[in-house]
Design a protein around this motif. Sequence first.
Motif, PDB file in Angstrom:
ATOM      1  N   THR A  57       0.842  -1.194   0.000  1.00 54.07           N
ATOM      2  CA  THR A  57       0.000   0.000   0.000  1.00 54.07           C
ATOM      3  C   THR A  57       0.880   1.248   0.000  1.00 54.07           C
ATOM      4  O   THR A  57       1.845   1.323   0.771  1.00 54.07           O
TER       5      THR A  57
ATOM      6  N   LEU B 224       1.443   6.143 -11.609  1.00 55.95           N
ATOM      7  CA  LEU B 224       0.283   5.601 -10.903  1.00 55.95           C
ATOM      8  C   LEU B 224      -0.309   4.418 -11.661  1.00 55.95           C
ATOM      9  O   LEU B 224      -0.700   3.405 -11.061  1.00 55.95           O
ATOM     10  N   GLU B 225      -0.378   4.547 -12.966  1.00 58.21           N
ATOM     11  CA  GLU B 225      -0.901   3.447 -13.789  1.00 58.21           C
ATOM     12  C   GLU B 225      -0.060   2.187 -13.616  1.00 58.21           C
ATOM     13  O   GLU B 225      -0.594   1.080 -13.477  1.00 58.21           O
TER      14      GLU B 225
ATOM     15  N   ASP C 107      -0.434   0.677 -10.094  1.00 58.28           N
ATOM     16  CA  ASP C 107      -1.729  -0.006 -10.040  1.00 58.28           C
ATOM     17  C   ASP C 107      -1.646  -1.350 -10.753  1.00 58.28           C
ATOM     18  O   ASP C 107      -2.129  -2.371 -10.251  1.00 58.28           O
ATOM     19  N   HIS C 108      -1.001  -1.355 -11.911  1.00 57.44           N
ATOM     20  CA  HIS C 108      -0.823  -2.592 -12.676  1.00 57.44           C
ATOM     21  C   HIS C 108       0.003  -3.617 -11.889  1.00 57.44           C
ATOM     22  O   HIS C 108      -0.235  -4.824 -11.990  1.00 57.44           O
TER      23      HIS C 108
ATOM     24  N   TYR D 160      -0.458  -2.579  -6.417  1.00 50.45           N
ATOM     25  CA  TYR D 160      -0.427  -1.792  -5.193  1.00 50.45           C
ATOM     26  C   TYR D 160      -1.748  -1.062  -4.959  1.00 50.45           C
ATOM     27  O   TYR D 160      -2.377  -0.567  -5.897  1.00 50.45           O
ATOM     28  N   THR D 161      -2.153  -1.013  -3.693  1.00 49.31           N
ATOM     29  CA  THR D 161      -3.281  -0.195  -3.264  1.00 49.31           C
ATOM     30  C   THR D 161      -2.741   1.192  -2.952  1.00 49.31           C
ATOM     31  O   THR D 161      -1.683   1.312  -2.316  1.00 49.31           O
TER      32      THR D 161
ATOM     33  N   ARG E 103      -9.320   7.025 -10.102  1.00 50.83           N
ATOM     34  CA  ARG E 103      -9.502   5.576  -9.985  1.00 50.83           C
ATOM     35  C   ARG E 103      -8.324   4.880  -9.308  1.00 50.83           C
ATOM     36  O   ARG E 103      -8.451   3.736  -8.860  1.00 50.83           O
ATOM     37  N   PHE E 104      -7.193   5.553  -9.215  1.00 50.82           N
ATOM     38  CA  PHE E 104      -6.018   4.922  -8.617  1.00 50.82           C
ATOM     39  C   PHE E 104      -6.014   5.008  -7.085  1.00 50.82           C
ATOM     40  O   PHE E 104      -5.238   4.303  -6.434  1.00 50.82           O
TER      41      PHE E 104
ATOM     42  N   LYS F 277      -7.767   4.603  -3.471  1.00 54.06           N
ATOM     43  CA  LYS F 277      -8.865   3.943  -2.757  1.00 54.06           C
ATOM     44  C   LYS F 277      -9.439   4.839  -1.660  1.00 54.06           C
ATOM     45  O   LYS F 277     -10.624   4.755  -1.332  1.00 54.06           O
TER      46      LYS F 277
END
Length: 240
Positions: free
Chosen positions: A4, A112-113, A116-117, A120-121, A145-146, A148
Amino acid sequence: MLDTIFFDVGNTLRVVVEDKEFSAAAEAEIMRLVKTTESHEVFFEKLEANWKKYRKGVKQSLLDAGEMELWSQHLLPEYDKELICANAGRLTRLWRDHDGRRVARPDVKSTLEELDHRGYTMGIIANTVTETEIPDWMFEDKVARFFKTVILSSKVRLRKPDPAIYHLACRAIGKPEENCAYVGDNPIRDVQGTRDAGFGMMIRIDEPDTIKKEPQEITLKPDHTITKISDLLDIFPPLK
């Protein structure tokens, strides 16, 4: 296992770009909204003094004010309270704009993309006076969207380096502190808060503007120091 990553925003994911025309327009709109009869010089000299006093206080109390409280009780307490409260959100955004334009670092979205891929949260923990600027940026730059969870001091009142704001973020995102890393620019409050909260890792992005404004002696050390957001890809491998 670190799975995270929480981010600061100001001078971490976004930086200020000087734009005198943009700043002047923001200042003129502040004066129009509050219907001031004072000169530009007198009005902003007083506003800056009240801002510095407010900032000094919250750094000691580690409690931020909401927008209406900020303007009606701290920044322009002698102005018509109903008028000030009605325009508090807009005034806060304009007050931010009078410093210049805030833009994302060029490698933020792609990093970030990829994180995320890699599994990772991600979330945000930020000290901020505005309640809308960061959510609006997330929407405009298509990065919402990245994340939470988004914890803003102007919304929850707590502010860094109080470990309570980090604990709140962990509860909101559903992860234990030892699984979390924090990425920020401030060499004192970001490092101290992360350490005191028991996070697994602290990463500081080297931002000259932050160092220039930090009056305290820097003695705390992060686990990593980076110069660009994409350097995180060297620290966080794909999760299994």
